[in-house]
Design a protein around this motif. Structure first.
Motif, PDB file in Angstrom:
ATOM      1  N   TYR A  87       1.102  -1.179  -0.421  1.00 12.27           N
ATOM      2  CA  TYR A  87      -0.026  -0.023   0.161  1.00 12.27           C
ATOM      3  C   TYR A  87       0.768   1.355  -0.683  1.00 12.27           C
ATOM      4  O   TYR A  87       0.525   2.190  -0.973  1.00 12.27           O
ATOM      5  CB  TYR A  87      -1.135   0.256   1.427  1.00 12.27           C
ATOM      6  CG  TYR A  87      -1.748   1.061   0.860  1.00 12.27           C
ATOM      7  CD1 TYR A  87      -3.194   1.221   0.256  1.00 12.27           C
ATOM      8  CD2 TYR A  87      -1.204   2.489   2.039  1.00 12.27           C
ATOM      9  CE1 TYR A  87      -3.724   2.027   0.926  1.00 12.27           C
ATOM     10  CE2 TYR A  87      -2.304   3.715   2.271  1.00 12.27           C
ATOM     11  CZ  TYR A  87      -3.861   3.498   1.333  1.00 12.27           C
ATOM     12  OH  TYR A  87      -4.354   4.556   1.265  1.00 12.27           O
ATOM     13  N   ALA A  88       1.700   1.249   0.995  1.00 10.19           N
ATOM     14  CA  ALA A  88       2.382   2.586   1.362  1.00 10.19           C
ATOM     15  C   ALA A  88       2.866   2.355  -0.677  1.00 10.19           C
ATOM     16  O   ALA A  88       3.708   3.688  -0.034  1.00 10.19           O
ATOM     17  CB  ALA A  88       3.687   2.590   2.038  1.00 10.19           C
ATOM     18  N   GLU A  89       3.935   1.668  -0.933  1.00  9.69           N
ATOM     19  CA  GLU A  89       5.009   2.086  -2.173  1.00  9.69           C
ATOM     20  C   GLU A  89       4.146   1.875  -3.235  1.00  9.69           C
ATOM     21  O   GLU A  89       4.050   2.504  -4.367  1.00  9.69           O
ATOM     22  CB  GLU A  89       5.276   0.074  -1.475  1.00  9.69           C
ATOM     23  CG  GLU A  89       6.485   0.303  -1.215  1.00  9.69           C
ATOM     24  CD  GLU A  89       7.826   1.613  -1.316  1.00  9.69           C
ATOM     25  OE1 GLU A  89       8.244   2.206  -2.567  1.00  9.69           O
ATOM     26  OE2 GLU A  89       8.216   1.923   0.011  1.00  9.69           O
ATOM     27  N   THR A  90       2.539   1.522  -3.404  1.00 10.16           N
ATOM     28  CA  THR A  90       2.066   1.597  -4.535  1.00 10.16           C
ATOM     29  C   THR A  90       0.906   2.901  -4.454  1.00 10.16           C
ATOM     30  O   THR A  90       0.685   3.073  -5.722  1.00 10.16           O
ATOM     31  CB  THR A  90       1.414   0.239  -5.243  1.00 10.16           C
ATOM     32  OG1 THR A  90       0.570  -0.076  -3.920  1.00 10.16           O
ATOM     33  CG2 THR A  90       2.201  -1.356  -5.447  1.00 10.16           C
ATOM     34  N   MET A  91       0.105   3.387  -3.846  1.00  8.68           N
ATOM     35  CA  MET A  91      -1.053   3.403  -4.023  1.00  8.68           C
ATOM     36  C   MET A  91       0.049   4.951  -4.087  1.00  8.68           C
ATOM     37  O   MET A  91      -1.227   5.997  -5.142  1.00  8.68           O
ATOM     38  CB  MET A  91      -0.934   4.658  -1.841  1.00  8.68           C
ATOM     39  CG  MET A  91      -2.491   4.476  -2.061  1.00  8.68           C
ATOM     40  SD  MET A  91      -3.910   3.857  -3.238  1.00  8.68           S
ATOM     41  CE  MET A  91      -5.497   4.955  -2.768  1.00  8.68           C
ATOM     42  N   ARG A 122      -1.892  -2.168 -13.390  1.00 10.52           N
ATOM     43  CA  ARG A 122      -2.887  -2.688 -14.502  1.00 10.52           C
ATOM     44  C   ARG A 122      -4.107  -2.762 -14.027  1.00 10.52           C
ATOM     45  O   ARG A 122      -5.080  -2.752 -15.751  1.00 10.52           O
ATOM     46  CB  ARG A 122      -2.784  -3.990 -15.703  1.00 10.52           C
ATOM     47  CG  ARG A 122      -1.475  -3.996 -16.942  1.00 10.52           C
ATOM     48  CD  ARG A 122      -1.314  -5.553 -17.138  1.00 10.52           C
ATOM     49  NE  ARG A 122      -1.036  -6.029 -16.085  1.00 10.52           N
ATOM     50  CZ  ARG A 122       0.336  -6.766 -15.504  1.00 10.52           C
ATOM     51  NH1 ARG A 122       1.248  -6.313 -15.801  1.00 10.52           N
ATOM     52  NH2 ARG A 122       0.322  -8.207 -14.778  1.00 10.52           N
ATOM     53  N   VAL A 123      -4.776  -3.175 -13.539  1.00  6.16           N
ATOM     54  CA  VAL A 123      -6.139  -3.300 -12.499  1.00  6.16           C
ATOM     55  C   VAL A 123      -6.170  -1.944 -12.595  1.00  6.16           C
ATOM     56  O   VAL A 123      -7.367  -1.930 -12.839  1.00  6.16           O
ATOM     57  CB  VAL A 123      -5.877  -3.995 -11.607  1.00  6.16           C
ATOM     58  CG1 VAL A 123      -7.147  -4.068 -10.737  1.00  6.16           C
ATOM     59  CG2 VAL A 123      -5.686  -5.475 -11.407  1.00  6.16           C
ATOM     60  N   VAL A 124      -6.140  -1.094 -12.344  1.00  5.36           N
ATOM     61  CA  VAL A 124      -6.308   0.532 -11.773  1.00  5.36           C
ATOM     62  C   VAL A 124      -6.527   1.116 -12.957  1.00  5.36           C
ATOM     63  O   VAL A 124      -7.709   2.362 -13.234  1.00  5.36           O
ATOM     64  CB  VAL A 124      -5.280   1.270 -10.683  1.00  5.36           C
ATOM     65  CG1 VAL A 124      -5.814   2.720 -10.480  1.00  5.36           C
ATOM     66  CG2 VAL A 124      -5.461   0.439  -9.736  1.00  5.36           C
ATOM     67  N   ALA A 153       4.088  -6.267  -8.004  1.00  8.48           N
ATOM     68  CA  ALA A 153       2.758  -6.112  -6.838  1.00  8.48           C
ATOM     69  C   ALA A 153       2.432  -4.567  -7.515  1.00  8.48           C
ATOM     70  O   ALA A 153       1.158  -4.153  -8.042  1.00  8.48           O
ATOM     71  CB  ALA A 153       2.946  -5.787  -6.012  1.00  8.48           C
ATOM     72  N   LYS A 154       3.226  -3.811  -7.935  1.00 11.88           N
ATOM     73  CA  LYS A 154       2.956  -2.396  -8.368  1.00 11.88           C
ATOM     74  C   LYS A 154       2.977  -2.841  -9.258  1.00 11.88           C
ATOM     75  O   LYS A 154       1.336  -1.458 -10.457  1.00 11.88           O
ATOM     76  CB  LYS A 154       4.746  -1.047  -8.333  1.00 11.88           C
ATOM     77  CG  LYS A 154       4.084  -0.053  -8.609  1.00 11.88           C
ATOM     78  CD  LYS A 154       4.870   1.051  -8.568  1.00 11.88           C
ATOM     79  CE  LYS A 154       6.372   0.440  -9.042  1.00 11.88           C
ATOM     80  NZ  LYS A 154       6.843   1.361  -9.269  1.00 11.88           N
ATOM     81  N   TYR A 155       3.544  -3.431 -10.459  1.00 10.06           N
ATOM     82  CA  TYR A 155       2.528  -3.526 -11.955  1.00 10.06           C
ATOM     83  C   TYR A 155       1.989  -3.754 -12.188  1.00 10.06           C
ATOM     84  O   TYR A 155       0.738  -3.401 -13.114  1.00 10.06           O
ATOM     85  CB  TYR A 155       3.703  -3.672 -12.962  1.00 10.06           C
ATOM     86  CG  TYR A 155       5.150  -3.291 -12.700  1.00 10.06           C
ATOM     87  CD1 TYR A 155       5.221  -1.740 -13.019  1.00 10.06           C
ATOM     88  CD2 TYR A 155       6.445  -3.825 -12.653  1.00 10.06           C
ATOM     89  CE1 TYR A 155       6.146  -1.160 -13.060  1.00 10.06           C
ATOM     90  CE2 TYR A 155       7.815  -3.063 -12.490  1.00 10.06           C
ATOM     91  CZ  TYR A 155       8.042  -1.993 -12.701  1.00 10.06           C
ATOM     92  OH  TYR A 155       9.076  -1.140 -12.679  1.00 10.06           O
ATOM     93  N   ALA A 194      -9.121  -2.047  -6.549  1.00 11.13           N
ATOM     94  CA  ALA A 194      -7.595  -2.945  -7.149  1.00 11.13           C
ATOM     95  C   ALA A 194      -7.046  -3.442  -5.650  1.00 11.13           C
ATOM     96  O   ALA A 194      -6.427  -4.952  -5.694  1.00 11.13           O
ATOM     97  CB  ALA A 194      -6.971  -1.750  -7.746  1.00 11.13           C
ATOM     98  N   LEU A 195      -7.062  -2.670  -4.300  1.00 13.66           N
ATOM     99  CA  LEU A 195      -6.782  -3.928  -3.322  1.00 13.66           C
ATOM    100  C   LEU A 195      -7.021  -4.631  -3.020  1.00 13.66           C
ATOM    101  O   LEU A 195      -6.263  -5.799  -1.863  1.00 13.66           O
ATOM    102  CB  LEU A 195      -5.957  -2.208  -2.409  1.00 13.66           C
ATOM    103  CG  LEU A 195      -4.740  -1.338  -2.636  1.00 13.66           C
ATOM    104  CD1 LEU A 195      -4.859   0.456  -1.821  1.00 13.66           C
ATOM    105  CD2 LEU A 195      -3.950  -1.671  -2.507  1.00 13.66           C
ATOM    106  N   ILE A 196      -8.339  -4.541  -2.951  1.00 13.45           N
ATOM    107  CA  ILE A 196      -8.844  -5.105  -2.306  1.00 13.45           C
ATOM    108  C   ILE A 196      -9.294  -6.107  -3.278  1.00 13.45           C
ATOM    109  O   ILE A 196      -9.244  -8.072  -2.928  1.00 13.45           O
ATOM    110  CB  ILE A 196     -10.871  -5.055  -2.437  1.00 13.45           C
ATOM    111  CG1 ILE A 196     -10.629  -3.486  -0.808  1.00 13.45           C
ATOM    112  CG2 ILE A 196     -11.929  -5.731  -2.055  1.00 13.45           C
ATOM    113  CD1 ILE A 196     -12.291  -2.802  -1.372  1.00 13.45           C
ATOM    114  N   LYS A 197      -9.280  -6.070  -4.250  1.00 12.77           N
ATOM    115  CA  LYS A 197      -8.963  -7.755  -5.309  1.00 12.77           C
ATOM    116  C   LYS A 197      -8.424  -8.431  -5.143  1.00 12.77           C
ATOM    117  O   LYS A 197      -7.642  -9.264  -5.004  1.00 12.77           O
ATOM    118  CB  LYS A 197      -8.784  -6.905  -6.775  1.00 12.77           C
ATOM    119  CG  LYS A 197      -9.332  -8.094  -7.924  1.00 12.77           C
ATOM    120  CD  LYS A 197      -9.448  -7.179  -9.233  1.00 12.77           C
ATOM    121  CE  LYS A 197     -10.590  -6.356  -9.915  1.00 12.77           C
ATOM    122  NZ  LYS A 197     -11.225  -6.229 -10.610  1.00 12.77           N
TER     123      LYS A 197
END
Length: 180
Positions: A20-24, A71-73, A65-67, A48-51
């Protein structure tokens, strides 16, 4: 030396916090750019995080995780933007349709009376003026076309149309005519 990095599990609380901290921040910027709405962008990122947690995702690194999340977002934001555009078009169509007014009985009667008054006044015009005006207004011909049909010059057509309208206005006069 290089430390072997353990995989990140979306369902692990500490791993989730790290992801969360790195990607949000980047997820939010991507979504905001596409969706154009801060609240929607935030919701799409959280979805996306819930998914990610619902699917029990496991990533070799934070970058993986970020990539995946980007894509999802990105896809969710594109779908959101398309849906909003469709909704806007549908709303505009509906708004345009509701603007069409239905004439009241009184308005319909006034229009009918006006048409009758104009027809009677038109019949009182000399034939050379009446024909030119009928071709112009009802036949929707331009001056050049009327000139060809009647075998007169375009300038003569303009003069006759002007005179016909003047005489028509005098004949109608102050009668009650409907003018929308």
């Amino acid at each position: 030396m290089f430390a072997i990095q353990k995989p990140l599990r979306a369902t692990d609380e500490n791993d989730f916090k790290e992801i969360y901290a790195e990607t949000m921040p980047v997820l939010f910027r991507v979504s905001l750019r596409i969706a154009g709405n801060e609240e929607a962008a935030e919701d799409l990122c959280h979805d996306a995080l819930i998914k990610m947690t619902e699917k029990n995702m496991v990533f070799p690194s934070v970058n993986d995780a970020k990539y995946w999340l980007i894509r999802v977002v990105k896809n969710a934001s594109l779908n959101y933007a398309k849906r909003k555009a469709r909704e806007k078009r549908a709303y505009e169509r509906a708004l345009k349709e509701t603007r069409k007014t239905v004439d009241s009985g009184e308005t319909e009667l006034m229009k009918g009376n006006t048409v009758q008054i104009v027809r009677e006044a038109l019949e009182k015009l000399p034939e050379n003026l009446r024909v030119v005006l009928q071709l112009k207004e009802y036949g929707e011909l331009n001056y050049k076309e009327i000139g060809r049909v009647l075998g007169i010059t375009e300038g003569n057509v303009k003069v006759r149309v002007f005179r016909a309208r003047e005489q028509l206005a005098k004949l109608i006069g102050d009668e009650d005519v409907y003018m929308p």
